[in-house]
Design an enzyme around this catalytic site. Structure first.
Site, PDB file in Angstrom:
ATOM      1  CE  LYS A  43       9.190   0.334   2.554  1.00 30.87           C
ATOM      2  NZ  LYS A  43       9.490   1.183   1.395  1.00 30.87           N
ATOM      3  CB  CYS A 124       3.837   4.601  -3.574  1.00 33.77           C
ATOM      4  SG  CYS A 124       4.827   3.341  -4.417  1.00 33.77           S
ATOM      5  CE  LYS A 159       6.949  11.077   0.644  1.00 36.37           C
ATOM      6  NZ  LYS A 159       7.951  10.123   1.100  1.00 36.37           N
TER       7      LYS A 159
HETATM    8  C1  SIN Z   1       8.367   1.669  -2.668  1.00 35.37           C
HETATM    9  O1  SIN Z   1       8.205   0.991  -1.634  1.00 35.37           O
HETATM   10  O2  SIN Z   1       8.471   1.147  -3.778  1.00 35.37           O
HETATM   11  C2  SIN Z   1       8.446   3.168  -2.586  1.00 35.37           C
HETATM   12  C3  SIN Z   1       7.398   3.764  -1.739  1.00 35.37           C
HETATM   13  C4  SIN Z   1       6.980   5.133  -2.176  1.00 35.37           C
HETATM   14  O3  SIN Z   1       7.418   5.619  -3.223  1.00 35.37           O
HETATM   15  O4  SIN Z   1       6.165   5.750  -1.490  1.00 35.37           O
END
Ligand code: SIN
Length: 299
Positions: A43, A124, A159
């Protein structure tokens, strides 16, 4: 037959668990590996603990999911404490996010003891001050990658977001900054509306679309990036079957990340996809997965 080596790290197969999908604890990461993942991404971890957005955070659609979790995470210190005494016999890539190059560098320095490599979340699509708000600008991508490379010898993967005109500009900026690889793509900015409540379904309103619906977009991004970059591209975006995986490898991906398919169908997808790739390689007369990477770029 499936073994790959990326930035000096050996992966027993190229299928990596993507960040943010059943990867909250060391036990879940081990389970992903036991069930066939060649490596895992954690995560995304930030400087402070974050609770994330209120529910609903996920909408299921016919061809994938829209999610807006809000980067929930325990913060770097709690994460480090949880992982510091763990030993893994597979590569663990630690995903980090920050609002500035200094914040990314701080996290890389602190989390180095528990990371085989870092993935920088520059993509994100909906967190204020983070992710794509930074990562849509090639200059920022360069500066963040460089700041992290200046403080760590661990491999660094950027990323990238697809929510731009030309993703190759981001890839080239990451490469110039010293990135060891890029992963493409993060989710596509999206929305779903409840027609009876007459309002967006997600509490954050806007989220990121993943799953089979974005596969052609991700495949094109990988194809374009692999054409211009010297560093490896890790393909991600809607990979659900071995056929999808083979397409990404032919488009130039050196490894693959799988997220939504695991969320929807469980860890069994890793073995299904590996077995399918092995059968394909045998039928087509190849002895190693390395032999097919980028073949579609040559025509
Ligand atoms: C999220 O935690 O809302 C998604 C994370 C991401 O899209 O990189």
């Amino acid at each position: 037959m499936l073994e790959v080596k990326l930035f000096g790290i050996r992966f027993e197969n190229p299928l990596i668990l993507a960040s943010g999908v059943v990867d909250m604890t060391p036990e879940l990461l081990r389970r992903a590996h036991n069930e066939g993942a060649g490596g895992v991404v954690t995560k995304s971890i930030g400087k402070e603990p974050r609770k994330g957005y209120d529910n609903p955070t996920i909408v299921e659609l016919p061809y994938g999911l829209i999610n807006a979790m809000g980067l929930p995470n325990p913060g770097w210190e709690a994460f480090l404490n949880e992982f510091i005494d763990e030993r893994f016999d597979f590569p663990v890539i630690v995903s980090i996010f920050g609002g500035t190059p200094e914040e990314f560098a701080f996290l890389a320095e602190k989390l180095e003891p528990v990371a085989d490599a870092f993935e920088l979340n520059l993509s994100c699509p909906h967190a204020k001050g983070y992710g794509m708000e930074i990562g849509q600008d090639p200059k920022n991508v360069y500066e963040v990658v460089k700041a992290v490379k200046d403080v760590t010898d661990k491999p660094v993967i950027a990323k990238l977001t697809p929510n731009v005109n030309d993703i190759t500009k981001l890839g080239l900026a990451a490469e110039r900054g010293g990135a060891d690889g890029v992963s493409a793509i993060n989710t596509v900015k999206a929305i779903a509306i409840d027609i009876y409540a007459k309002r967006p379904i997600l509490s954050n309103k806007v989220g990121g679309y993943s799953g089979p619906g974005i596969k052609p977009i991700a495949l094109r991004a990988v194809y374009d990036l692999a054409k211009v970059l010297d560093i490896p591209v890790i393909g991600i975006g809607g990979i659900t079957s071995w056929r999808d995986a083979v397409e990404f490898l032919l488009a130039g991906a050196s490894a693959l990340q799988i997220g939504t398919a695991v969320y929807l169908r469980g860890f069994k997808v890793f073995k299904e996809i590996s077995n399918g790739i092995i059968e394909y390689l045998k039928e087509e007369g190849f002895s190693s997965i390395r032999d097919i990477i980028g073949l579609a770029l040559k025509v």
